[in-house]
Design a protein around this motif. Structure first.
Motif, short mmCIF file in Angstrom:
data_model
loop_
_atom_site.label_atom_id
_atom_site.label_comp_id
_atom_site.label_asym_id
_atom_site.label_seq_id
_atom_site.Cartn_x
_atom_site.Cartn_y
_atom_site.Cartn_z
N ASN A 1 0.86 -1.18 0.00
CA ASN A 1 0.00 0.00 0.00
C ASN A 1 0.90 1.24 0.00
O ASN A 1 1.66 1.46 0.94
N GLU A 2 0.80 2.03 -1.02
CA GLU A 2 1.61 3.24 -1.11
C GLU A 2 1.28 4.25 -0.02
O GLU A 2 2.08 5.10 0.33
N ASN A 3 0.07 4.16 0.55
CA ASN A 3 -0.37 5.10 1.58
C ASN A 3 -0.28 4.51 3.00
O ASN A 3 -0.92 5.01 3.92
N ALA A 4 0.48 3.46 3.16
CA ALA A 4 0.60 2.81 4.46
C ALA A 4 1.15 3.78 5.51
O ALA A 4 1.99 4.63 5.20
N THR A 5 0.66 3.65 6.73
CA THR A 5 1.11 4.54 7.80
C THR A 5 2.17 3.91 8.69
O THR A 5 2.71 4.57 9.56
N GLU A 6 2.46 2.63 8.48
CA GLU A 6 3.50 1.98 9.27
C GLU A 6 4.50 1.32 8.33
O GLU A 6 4.16 0.92 7.22
N THR A 7 5.73 1.21 8.81
CA THR A 7 6.76 0.57 8.00
C THR A 7 6.57 -0.95 8.06
O THR A 7 5.82 -1.46 8.90
N MET A 8 7.26 -1.66 7.18
CA MET A 8 7.19 -3.12 7.20
C MET A 8 7.68 -3.65 8.55
O MET A 8 7.09 -4.57 9.11
N GLU A 9 8.73 -3.05 9.09
CA GLU A 9 9.25 -3.47 10.39
C GLU A 9 8.20 -3.29 11.47
O GLU A 9 7.99 -4.18 12.30
N GLU A 10 7.53 -2.14 11.48
CA GLU A 10 6.48 -1.88 12.48
C GLU A 10 5.34 -2.88 12.34
O GLU A 10 4.81 -3.38 13.34
N LYS A 11 4.97 -3.18 11.11
CA LYS A 11 3.87 -4.12 10.87
C LYS A 11 4.23 -5.51 11.37
O LYS A 11 3.42 -6.17 12.03
N ILE A 12 5.44 -5.97 11.05
CA ILE A 12 5.87 -7.30 11.49
C ILE A 12 5.90 -7.37 13.01
O ILE A 12 5.44 -8.34 13.62
N LYS A 13 6.44 -6.32 13.65
CA LYS A 13 6.48 -6.29 15.12
C LYS A 13 5.07 -6.32 15.70
O LYS A 13 4.80 -7.02 16.68
N ARG A 14 4.13 -5.57 15.08
CA ARG A 14 2.75 -5.55 15.56
C ARG A 14 2.12 -6.93 15.42
O ARG A 14 1.47 -7.44 16.35
N LEU B 1 3.66 -9.82 15.34
CA LEU B 1 4.29 -10.72 16.33
C LEU B 1 3.76 -10.46 17.74
O LEU B 1 3.48 -11.40 18.49
N ARG B 2 3.61 -9.17 18.11
CA ARG B 2 3.06 -8.84 19.43
C ARG B 2 1.66 -9.41 19.59
O ARG B 2 1.32 -9.99 20.63
N ASN B 3 0.84 -9.26 18.55
CA ASN B 3 -0.52 -9.79 18.60
C ASN B 3 -0.53 -11.31 18.74
O ASN B 3 -1.33 -11.87 19.50
N GLU B 4 0.34 -11.98 18.02
CA GLU B 4 0.42 -13.44 18.08
C GLU B 4 0.85 -13.89 19.48
O GLU B 4 0.29 -14.83 20.04
N VAL B 5 1.85 -13.21 20.04
CA VAL B 5 2.31 -13.56 21.38
C VAL B 5 1.18 -13.33 22.40
O VAL B 5 0.93 -14.17 23.27
N GLN B 6 0.47 -12.22 22.28
CA GLN B 6 -0.62 -11.92 23.21
C GLN B 6 -1.72 -12.97 23.11
O GLN B 6 -2.27 -13.39 24.13
N GLN B 7 -2.04 -13.42 21.91
CA GLN B 7 -3.04 -14.47 21.75
C GLN B 7 -2.60 -15.75 22.44
O GLN B 7 -3.40 -16.43 23.09
N ASN B 8 -1.31 -16.08 22.32
CA ASN B 8 -0.79 -17.28 22.98
C ASN B 8 -0.82 -17.13 24.49
O ASN B 8 -1.14 -18.08 25.20
N VAL B 9 -0.49 -15.95 25.00
CA VAL B 9 -0.55 -15.70 26.44
C VAL B 9 -1.98 -15.85 26.94
O VAL B 9 -2.23 -16.51 27.95
N ASN B 10 -2.93 -15.27 26.22
CA ASN B 10 -4.33 -15.38 26.61
C ASN B 10 -4.79 -16.83 26.64
O ASN B 10 -5.49 -17.26 27.55
N CYS B 11 -4.38 -17.59 25.65
CA CYS B 11 -4.73 -19.00 25.58
C CYS B 11 -4.14 -19.76 26.77
O CYS B 11 -4.83 -20.56 27.41
N LEU B 12 -2.89 -19.51 27.07
CA LEU B 12 -2.24 -20.17 28.21
C LEU B 12 -2.90 -19.77 29.53
O LEU B 12 -3.09 -20.62 30.41
N GLN B 13 -3.30 -18.52 29.66
CA GLN B 13 -3.98 -18.08 30.88
C GLN B 13 -5.31 -18.81 31.03
O GLN B 13 -5.68 -19.19 32.13
#
Length: 73
Positions: free
Chosen positions: A32-45, A47-59
């Motif tokens: 997307n030429e109009n993206a507001t986040e960099t590829m690095e920011e998107k990948i980090k986001r 990954l954070r979401n995936e980790v949070q989902q796993n934490v919630n599942c474990l809880q």
């Protein structure tokens, strides 16, 4: 293993062609030429979401085990 990376005649988006277990997957890469986040920011986001989902599942699992433990006592 990536068999071929090229640009198709129909689009200017590069494609990645990969064969897995006899099935060839062709993926067009576009951004997307109009993206507001960099590829690095998107990948980090992502990954954070995936980790949070796993934490919630474990809880939930730990919480259920605690409930079952209390019922057995």
């Amino acid at each position: 293993m990536i068999d071929n990376i090229n640009t198709t005649a129909q689009t200017t988006a590069p494609t990645v062609r990969k064969k897995i277990n006899g099935t060839t997957y062709i993926v067009r890469v576009h951004f997307n030429e109009n993206a507001t986040e960099t590829m690095e920011e998107k990948i980090k986001r992502l990954l954070r979401n995936e980790v949070q989902q796993n934490v919630n599942c474990l809880q939930e699992i730990v919480g259920e085990e605690a409930v079952h433990k209390q019922k057995r006592q």
